[in-house]
Scaffold this motif. Sequence first.
Motif, PDB file in Angstrom:
ATOM      1  N   LEU A 119      11.524 -21.508  44.179  1.00 50.96           N
ATOM      2  CA  LEU A 119      11.026 -20.545  43.097  1.00 50.96           C
ATOM      3  C   LEU A 119       9.494 -20.535  42.867  1.00 50.96           C
ATOM      4  O   LEU A 119       8.991 -19.803  42.433  1.00 50.96           O
ATOM      5  CB  LEU A 119      11.946 -21.065  41.955  1.00 50.96           C
ATOM      6  N   GLY A 120       9.006 -21.946  42.953  1.00 51.48           N
ATOM      7  CA  GLY A 120       7.540 -22.216  42.714  1.00 51.48           C
ATOM      8  C   GLY A 120       6.484 -21.311  43.541  1.00 51.48           C
ATOM      9  O   GLY A 120       5.549 -20.916  43.283  1.00 51.48           O
ATOM     10  N   ASP A 121       7.278 -21.208  44.637  1.00 54.09           N
ATOM     11  CA  ASP A 121       6.164 -20.057  45.739  1.00 54.09           C
ATOM     12  C   ASP A 121       5.899 -18.776  45.300  1.00 54.09           C
ATOM     13  O   ASP A 121       4.839 -18.151  45.735  1.00 54.09           O
ATOM     14  CB  ASP A 121       6.957 -19.994  47.037  1.00 54.09           C
ATOM     15  N   ALA A 122       6.856 -18.324  44.394  1.00 49.24           N
ATOM     16  CA  ALA A 122       6.622 -16.934  43.870  1.00 49.24           C
ATOM     17  C   ALA A 122       5.290 -17.025  42.828  1.00 49.24           C
ATOM     18  O   ALA A 122       4.810 -15.977  42.427  1.00 49.24           O
ATOM     19  CB  ALA A 122       7.865 -16.722  42.687  1.00 49.24           C
ATOM     20  N   GLU A 123       4.723 -18.173  42.536  1.00 48.89           N
ATOM     21  CA  GLU A 123       3.309 -18.227  41.762  1.00 48.89           C
ATOM     22  C   GLU A 123       2.255 -18.402  42.662  1.00 48.89           C
ATOM     23  O   GLU A 123       1.180 -18.405  42.178  1.00 48.89           O
ATOM     24  CB  GLU A 123       3.351 -19.358  40.858  1.00 48.89           C
ATOM     25  N   MET A 124       2.655 -18.561  43.771  1.00 49.25           N
ATOM     26  CA  MET A 124       1.175 -18.706  44.945  1.00 49.25           C
ATOM     27  C   MET A 124       0.196 -17.860  44.814  1.00 49.25           C
ATOM     28  O   MET A 124      -0.967 -18.207  44.902  1.00 49.25           O
ATOM     29  CB  MET A 124       1.755 -18.579  46.340  1.00 49.25           C
ATOM     30  N   ALA A 125       0.387 -16.502  44.203  1.00 50.19           N
ATOM     31  CA  ALA A 125      -0.444 -15.463  44.057  1.00 50.19           C
ATOM     32  C   ALA A 125      -1.205 -15.528  42.632  1.00 50.19           C
ATOM     33  O   ALA A 125      -2.138 -14.860  42.491  1.00 50.19           O
ATOM     34  CB  ALA A 125      -0.225 -14.082  44.461  1.00 50.19           C
ATOM     35  N   THR A 126      -0.772 -16.549  41.790  1.00 53.73           N
ATOM     36  CA  THR A 126      -1.427 -16.536  40.371  1.00 53.73           C
ATOM     37  C   THR A 126      -2.683 -16.935  40.638  1.00 53.73           C
ATOM     38  O   THR A 126      -3.187 -18.016  41.304  1.00 53.73           O
ATOM     39  CB  THR A 126      -0.664 -17.415  39.717  1.00 53.73           C
TER      40      THR A 126
END
Length: 301
Positions: free
Chosen positions: A240-247
């Motif tokens: 789930l944390g990977d979804a924030e990589m482009a933040t």
Amino acid sequence: MTKPFKIITIAQVKAMSKARCEIKDGDRVVNVINELICGGLKKLQVLSDFDFTITKQHMPDERIPPTSFGLFNSCKSIPRHVLEETDRLYRIYRPIEIDPHITIQEKTEKMVEWWEKSAEVFKGFPFNPDEIDEVAAESSDYLRDGVHELFNDLNNNNVPLLVFSAGLGDCVVSILKQFNVLLPNVKVVSNFLKYKDGHLDGFIPPIIHIFNKNEQVLKGTEYYDSVHNRDHIILMGDSLGDAEMATGVPSSSHVLKIGFLYDHVELNLQRYMDAFDIVLINDQTMDLPKALVSLIQSNES
Ligand code: MG7
Ligand code: MG
């Protein structure tokens, strides 16, 4: 020059993968993909997690590929006390990492603690980096089907690919090299081992753990400068944390998030669908990202 193109449909997107494909917001996905096609390859970058994203989540015989940390632990000269301590920490912190009842804030504190303790453990013993290449060379090919084609397509089209891993960068690099996909367009941002007089000395800062794994930690790096105007992003991850990589990407107006889900599908599906635009269930291939890149490419030629 990009040509006008036929608008893609959600049925066409789903047909890109043979696996079950779940999409929460079909209109958004169609819009973003059409933007990616319009923008072409020069606007595109790919951001990918490593463990269980570039590697498979499971092999056809149900074996699980080793993680980058796991691979390091199989190097022959790691002292027994180091292995015991790593294992002890894993048994304390891994359950916290995956506990759905603990808040992100609480988890973040614990994960920082884990990575810091881990850096302390990887200190003060002699280690020859060639050992990592030796264990990587013994491994069977556990990269997702299609990784070679996808990486080569991206490289041939000068599309930057950032492999962003909270694991151990030395092992990530070694595996990519072993399977001939450490191509010139690939950049690995991860935790790399530090050495002092031939002895290990923890990780080179900043430590990348699962909750600070976003483009914020890339600010000021050469990579960030070279790609910050490529605001069309295909992001891939299995956590789930990977979804924030482009933040943290300055004007990342078009980010398409692809999540690979394998464990506890029904329990996790809703949260994955909230976090990722496209959720692929038990898909051990790169079929969908490959089809997307071909589509973007075909509109240019
Ligand atoms: N992970 C995080 N740390 C360790 C470690 O010291 N040893 C092992 N074996 N695994 C570790 O790729 C990121 C994943 O690596 C695991 C400090 C975590 O479970 C994390 O999700
Ligand atoms: Mg992963």
